[in-house]
Design a protein around this motif. Structure first.
Motif, PDB file in Angstrom:
ATOM      1  N   THR A  48       0.855  -1.183   0.000  1.00 56.59           N
ATOM      2  CA  THR A  48       0.000   0.000   0.000  1.00 56.59           C
ATOM      3  C   THR A  48       0.891   1.232   0.000  1.00 56.59           C
ATOM      4  OG1 THR A  48      -1.923  -1.021   1.050  1.00 56.59           O
ATOM      5  CG2 THR A  48      -1.611   1.326   1.409  1.00 56.59           C
ATOM      6  N   LYS A  49       0.719   2.065  -1.016  1.00 57.25           N
ATOM      7  CA  LYS A  49       1.529   3.269  -1.152  1.00 57.25           C
ATOM      8  C   LYS A  49       0.745   4.468  -0.634  1.00 57.25           C
ATOM      9  CE  LYS A  49       4.180   1.522  -5.088  1.00 57.25           C
ATOM     10  NZ  LYS A  49       4.588   1.728  -6.502  1.00 57.25           N
ATOM     11  N   VAL A  50       1.437   5.285   0.138  1.00 57.20           N
ATOM     12  CA  VAL A  50       0.803   6.434   0.782  1.00 57.20           C
ATOM     13  C   VAL A  50       1.422   7.712   0.215  1.00 57.20           C
ATOM     14  CG1 VAL A  50       0.348   7.591   2.974  1.00 57.20           C
ATOM     15  CG2 VAL A  50       0.395   5.087   2.875  1.00 57.20           C
ATOM     16  N   TYR A  51       0.562   8.625  -0.228  1.00 57.74           N
ATOM     17  CA  TYR A  51       1.015   9.852  -0.869  1.00 57.74           C
ATOM     18  C   TYR A  51       0.574  11.072  -0.068  1.00 57.74           C
ATOM     19  CZ  TYR A  51       1.635   6.740  -4.871  1.00 57.74           C
ATOM     20  OH  TYR A  51       2.017   5.709  -5.694  1.00 57.74           O
ATOM     21  N   PRO A  63       3.401  -5.001   6.341  1.00 58.55           N
ATOM     22  CA  PRO A  63       2.554  -5.472   7.440  1.00 58.55           C
ATOM     23  C   PRO A  63       3.254  -5.604   8.781  1.00 58.55           C
ATOM     24  CG  PRO A  63       3.163  -7.275   6.016  1.00 58.55           C
ATOM     25  CD  PRO A  63       3.650  -6.031   5.340  1.00 58.55           C
ATOM     26  N   THR A  64       2.447  -5.483   9.818  1.00 57.36           N
ATOM     27  CA  THR A  64       2.830  -5.866  11.173  1.00 57.36           C
ATOM     28  C   THR A  64       1.830  -6.916  11.614  1.00 57.36           C
ATOM     29  OG1 THR A  64       1.463  -4.126  12.108  1.00 57.36           O
ATOM     30  CG2 THR A  64       3.781  -3.612  11.741  1.00 57.36           C
ATOM     31  N   LYS A 317      -7.574  -6.108   2.991  1.00 61.56           N
ATOM     32  CA  LYS A 317      -7.705  -5.112   1.933  1.00 61.56           C
ATOM     33  C   LYS A 317      -6.456  -4.243   1.853  1.00 61.56           C
ATOM     34  CE  LYS A 317     -10.874  -3.632  -1.049  1.00 61.56           C
ATOM     35  NZ  LYS A 317     -11.592  -4.533  -1.954  1.00 61.56           N
ATOM     36  N   VAL A 318      -5.866  -3.946   3.009  1.00 60.64           N
ATOM     37  CA  VAL A 318      -4.693  -3.073   3.040  1.00 60.64           C
ATOM     38  C   VAL A 318      -3.451  -3.801   2.541  1.00 60.64           C
ATOM     39  CG1 VAL A 318      -3.173  -1.702   4.530  1.00 60.64           C
ATOM     40  CG2 VAL A 318      -5.644  -1.693   4.907  1.00 60.64           C
ATOM     41  N   LEU A 324      -3.172  -0.861  -1.866  1.00 64.22           N
ATOM     42  CA  LEU A 324      -3.965   0.330  -2.138  1.00 64.22           C
ATOM     43  C   LEU A 324      -3.057   1.506  -2.478  1.00 64.22           C
ATOM     44  CD1 LEU A 324      -6.290   0.100   1.007  1.00 64.22           C
ATOM     45  CD2 LEU A 324      -6.851  -0.697  -1.299  1.00 64.22           C
ATOM     46  N   ASN A 325      -3.643   2.506  -3.130  1.00 65.02           N
ATOM     47  CA  ASN A 325      -3.015   3.813  -3.284  1.00 65.02           C
ATOM     48  C   ASN A 325      -3.786   4.790  -2.414  1.00 65.02           C
ATOM     49  OD1 ASN A 325      -0.984   3.116  -5.188  1.00 65.02           O
ATOM     50  ND2 ASN A 325      -2.511   3.118  -6.812  1.00 65.02           N
ATOM     51  N   VAL A 326      -3.089   5.398  -1.460  1.00 65.56           N
ATOM     52  CA  VAL A 326      -3.742   6.229  -0.456  1.00 65.56           C
ATOM     53  C   VAL A 326      -3.234   7.665  -0.590  1.00 65.56           C
ATOM     54  CG1 VAL A 326      -4.201   6.534   1.996  1.00 65.56           C
ATOM     55  CG2 VAL A 326      -3.853   4.235   1.078  1.00 65.56           C
TER      56      VAL A 326
END
Length: 729
Positions: A48-51, A63-64, A317-318, A324-326
């Motif tokens: 999941t990439k966070v912008y 993940p954790t 989902k994550v 995901l792109n966040v």
């Protein structure tokens, strides 16, 4: 023969008795097994990439585990790892890897035999066991000799069998290479083959030679072998021989690897032509240190985004389904300014901090720092900005005074300042000083006086004040008592900033938010903050909120430092600023919460574990400079704007200062806690009549249709095609 039969019968009987005794415990342990399917979270393609709000990458979420165990954030797929590395690990750590089903029974029996013979116990733990131990059972990993050791081992075996039934051998090996501990790399742990290859050899895992792979493999059981290069050479030779025996490499490859002039980072090694070490010197033991700065930006903000994503969509989902792109609310300029302010902050010895910047018109979090940052050091994971719950001290007073304004008690109202017994509660002003005369609310807030504040709280009603605080998600215990009025409420900087935002935006509380839009890998929009708007509610009328704003501007600007101004260091040249300090007993918690026309921010300073700080440190000297540094950096380059004043405000002189009042007409028009009313706009120039189009009111901040929460000065009329109005919803 009879002897052996008798011995076997005895052993079997002892085992049956032991199983009978242990069975209740085993049943309990098996009922509380972690979910082995969590290993699916390690699927390498599911990142999941966070912008940030400008589209720049903030970080990648890896993940954790649900028990809190952390997986190295630099994950690699098996095809990114040298085949030599894979083969050497299997040969060294689990030679029967492809023959067992997670539990190596022969290895266990061999270990029992060695114990009976009085020999040193070695091996017996499969790669699958080690994956389980380092992820799903990381909270029990060190329990070997205590009673928890048996629990760990039984759970480890059962989980290993479950994992082997659900994952291929290649997947298990891949997991192992990503989670195994490889020692310390300076201030951080070396986890996984990527970190090990970079730390010890300065290479990527795919580029490792046979000699380098064998060297790294021999460090796994005892990473301290790094400091004894000559000793590890013998272990490397035996592993090379085992790899030949198992058919992984040829004798020629073994000999070539032995003659390779390997130079681990930090070592200078001389060899003869046959591969024997002539001299080995450790010239720089820190050469293997991994960078201590975090690889992602804004780690505490990223942590909150991760939590919110999991709460909204679930872990699968994550971390599964391609990730995901966040797109978040983070403003890079604000974050850089906050981090700089944290690094430069002068805090008491042993203290840390938490700080946050919010957009007051949306509740969006623009920046967050959860710890006192130090150059080139990774901060602690605990996030004081969002997770902390500390007493807020006098920073709560503006919320009480504004609640009084709402009830018709103006800032010119006076209370007598003298030692007062409130019925088994005998508080004091700061420093035990009293004026013994009637003081206005404005004067009392400017000087942060406790006695007039508590008398006001009695008039407002403690239950009324508590109810008002709850509308802003500030929840005090029912038995807190009158001391609530001077700051025994415990909460976070994030929530205090959200409460102060009501002064700026006309009395609306927004639940703080981190995420603007979430997209699946196929481009499907799963969440849009303009469609799925965060929770908001009106807590003050625009007029009441503006009078509260006027009072906290007075706190910053009315007095000179010589007159006792506690917040003058928060001033930002060219900008309107309001705010309030807060200091709790024994200087345990220091606060400043402040506002500007475009952003609000809060800074808390204190000890992580709690406890008092030196008496010469208090909120007026510590927090306003940190807040000013943070906010001024963010505002630099922006054209100054002023606070929007609603209709229904008049001004009078109070204690020599120009002070805002709600007009009588406005007071009658807006009831306390009334439902938000749609704004009324006047003097609008008429537009040409065009029946193919429609005239709509647009919120200039969002480009969407204006609603009752849009400030009047942010509304513009636009003519659009009738077919286009749907895009503005």
């Amino acid at each position: 023969m009879k002897f052996f039969r008798a011995l076997f019968a005895l052993i079997f009987s002892v085992m049956l008795v032991g199983l009978g005794i242990l069975s209740p415990f085993v049943v309990y342990w098996l009922r509380h097994l972690p979910d082995y399917r969590e290993l699916d979270s390690l699927t390498l393609g599911s990142t999941t990439k966070v912008y940030a709000r400008d589209g720049s990458l903030v970080g990648i979420l890896s993940p954790t585990m649900s028990n809190g165990g952390h997986i190295n954030r630099t994950l690699v797929d098996l095809d990114q790892v040298s085949p030599y590395m894979q083969a050497s690990v299997i040969t060294s750590e689990d030679r029967r890897f492809f023959e067992h089903y997670g539990v190596d029974v022969l290895g266990i029996l061999r270990g029992v035999y060695k114990i009976v013979k009085g020999q040193r116990l070695e091996g017996g733990s499969t790669l699958t066991n080690q994956v389980v131990k380092n992820t799903l059972l990381s909270n029990l990993a060190d329990k070997r000799t205590e009673p928890g050791g048996l629990q760990r081992k039984i759970q480890e075996w059962v989980l290993s069998i479950q994992v082997e039934r659900s994952f291929t051998k290649e997947e298990v090996l891949n997991h192992y290479l990503n989670v195994i501990y490889w020692g310390r790399g300076g201030p951080v742990d070396i986890l996984g083959v990527h970190g090990a290859a970079r730390a010890y050899l300065g290479k990527l895992p795919r580029d490792l030679t046979l000699a380098e792979s064998v060297y790294l493999t021999r460090l796994i059981p005892q990473p301290a072998r790094y400091f004894h290069y000559k000793e590890i050479r013998g272990l490397m030779r035996s592993l090379l021989d085992d790899m030949v025996e198992d058919g992984w490499i040829t004798p020629q490859e073994r000999d070539a690897a032995w003659q390779e002039k390997l130079q681990p980072r930090g070592w200078k090694v001389k060899y003869d032509n046959k591969g024997n070490v002539l001299e080995a010197r450790l010239v720089n033991e820190k050469a293997k240190n991994l960078p201590s700065v975090v690889t992602e930006r804004a780690p505490h903000f990223l942590q909150q985004v991760e939590r919110e994503l999991i709460a909204k969509f679930g872990r699968e989902k994550v971390y599964g389904s391609g990730g995901l792109n966040v797109y978040t609310t983070l403003d890079p300029k604000a974050q850089v300014s906050a981090e700089k302010a944290s690094i430069e902050a002068q805090v008491p010895p042993g203290a840390t901090l938490g700080m946050v910047i919010l957009d007051p018109y949306t509740g969006e979090v623009l920046a967050m720092v959860g710890q006192k940052l130090k150059p080139s050091q990774a901060p602690s994971e605990w996030n004081n900005a969002a997770q902390g719950a500390r007493q807020v001290g006098s920073s709560i007073k503006p919320l009480l005074y504004t609640t009084g304004i709402e009830q018709g008690i103006p800032q010119s109202h006076t209370e007598f300042d003298e030692p007062t017994d409130f019925g088994n509660y005998k508080p004091q002003n700061f420093g035990g000083k009293y004026s013994y005369k009637d003081l206005t609310l404005r004067w009392s807030l400017d000087h942060s006086l406790n006695i007039p504040t508590l008398k006001l709280a009695k008039k407002v009603g403690l239950n009324n004040f508590m109810s008002k605080l709850r509308t802003m998600d500030l929840n005090a215990p029912d038995d807190v008592g009158l001391s609530l009025a001077i700051g025994t409420l415990e909460t976070s900087p994030l929530k205090m900033a959200a409460a102060y935002a009501t002064f700026v935006n006309g009395g609306i509380w927004y639940r703080p938010s981190y995420i603007r839009r979430v997209e699946a890998q196929n481009g499907q929009t799963l969440f849009d903050s303009w469609r799925d708007r965060p929770e908001k509610r009106r807590v003050f009328s625009p007029q009441v909120a503006y009078v509260g704003l006027d009072m906290i501007q007075g706190v910053v600007n009315d007095l000179s430092p010589e007159q006792g101004n506690l917040a003058f260091k928060a001033r930002i040249p060219g900008w309107q600023v309001g705010g309030k300090t807060g200091t709790t007993n024994e200087q345990k918690d220091l606060w400043f919460v402040g506002v500007t026309p475009v952003a609000v921010g809060a800074v808390w300073v204190g000890k992580q574990e709690g406890g008092g700080m030196p008496a010469n440190f208090y909120s007026g000297t510590v927090n306003p400079p940190i807040w000013q540094n943070m906010m001024a950096g963010y505002l630099s380059g922006k054209p100054p704007v002023t606070f929007a004043q609603p209709d229904g405000i008049t001004y009078k002189t109070v204690d020599g200062y120009k002070a805002a009042f709600v007009t009588e007409r406005a007071t009658r028009a807006v009831r306390p806690d009334s439902e938000p009313q749609a704004p009324v706009y006047t003097s609008v120039q008429s537009l040409p009549q065009d029946y193919s189009t429609s005239v709509v009111a647009i919120d200039t901040r969002t480009g969407k249709l204006a609603d009752e929460f849009t400030p009047p000065d942010r509304v513009k009329l636009r003519r659009v095609s009738g077919d286009d109005t749907g895009f503005l919803q």
